[in-house]
Scaffold this active site. Sequence first.
Site: not given
Ligand SMILES: Nc1nc2cc3nc(NCCc4ccc(CCO)cc4)[nH]c3cc2c(=O)[nH]1
Length: 376
Positions: A92-94, A221, A271, A340
């Site tokens: 992922d790009s950061g 998003g 992911d 697991h």
């Molecule tokens: N570059 C880029 N990367 C992303 C990564 C992301 N990751 C999420 N959601 C993760 C949500 C998430 C965070 C923590 C946990 C643990 C709970 O115990 C579960 C889900 N949405 C995301 C959106 C983007 C995005 O627009 N652009």
Amino acid sequence: MKFTLRKKDLQTKARTGTLFTDHGEIQTPIFMPVGTAATVKAVHQRELKEDIKAQIILGNTYHLYLRPGLDILEKAGGLHKFNGWERPILTDSGGYQVFSLSGTRKIKEEGVTFKSHIDGSKHEFTPENVMDIQRTIGADIIMAFDECTPYPCEYGYARNSMEMTHRWLTRCIDRFDSTEGKYGYRQTFFPIVQGSVYKDLRKQSAEFIAAQGREGNAIGGLSVGEPAEMMYEMTELVTDILPADKPRYLMGVGTPANILECIALGVDMFDCVMPTRNARNGMLFTSEGIINIRNEKWKDDFSPIDPAIGNYASTFYSKAYLRHLTVSKEILAAQIASIHNLAFYLWLVGQAREHIQAGDFAVWKDQMVKKVSTRL
Ligand SMILES: Nc1nc2cc3nc(NCCc4ccc(CCO)cc4)[nH]c3cc2c(=O)[nH]1
């Protein structure tokens, strides 16, 4: 990077396919374990491969850039050599990490300045240098530098954020297409759809991303706190616009139920940190439902964690033993629970692939969504 579709489900938009990378093939739909800082926390590379049967894992540009740093990664010959994971990697790009991790960030047209969460040092990410950084890390699939639009937000903010992400995308593509990989294998670039939860913006962003004609497309998003129904509505709208012959990656999703519903909406790659992060505080996903292993009720339950999913840790260890390790804060607890949960996620998407092939995915999915959401 070649993507061949195998079977399309008749009742839903689900499909199976194969993604061909220079580090091996990926059967889709697939779940990608998150290996933020060059490691899937508490899991050996051998366990990832043999027990979990992971096909591709994630790394994070933000974390890897700060530590171990590009110098070490380049000297190692890239991330695959550094951590010994010789199968596909996606970074992922950061974009998301900078917005969610370092509170001290400033967003400008040029890029984002931020302070390291490790030592407070100042840094800047731009579309150009994030492409160069991901070239150096050496992932097989690299992501656009975007703004993950926060939720909730006003329409105007969502529109401005999307338009900046689109301008940054053009800069990412110019840079990526004018540079080469450093380690002798091909790297692929995926753009990311934004537009928050506004249907017209999502449509506009999906059309702009589709028009880039890249080898895969991501939906960003989402999974940022919006209701699941909204996640599904936006995902459905976007997968209707993204080309069907290219893989679709829904970032940060999600629970087992979210993944099954979004496979039915035409998503191929997922992911989420949930299986690994929740494992470390005793939340287990199983083929019968969700277990909080800290609960007293498992104290003398000597049955295996989940023999149905056919991996060593889930069959060899009992619920009672894992509860003991968890309440005792033993290191082995995190290891067993992480293996697991990841094995369960990979088993689940493997089952989805089989049922899509068999033509009974729609019925199986509805039954499985209920089962995996049951609190045991
Ligand atoms: N570059 C880029 N990367 C992303 C990564 C992301 N990751 C999420 N959601 C993760 C949500 C998430 C965070 C923590 C946990 C643990 C709970 O115990 C579960 C889900 N949405 C995301 C959106 C983007 C995005 O627009 N652009």
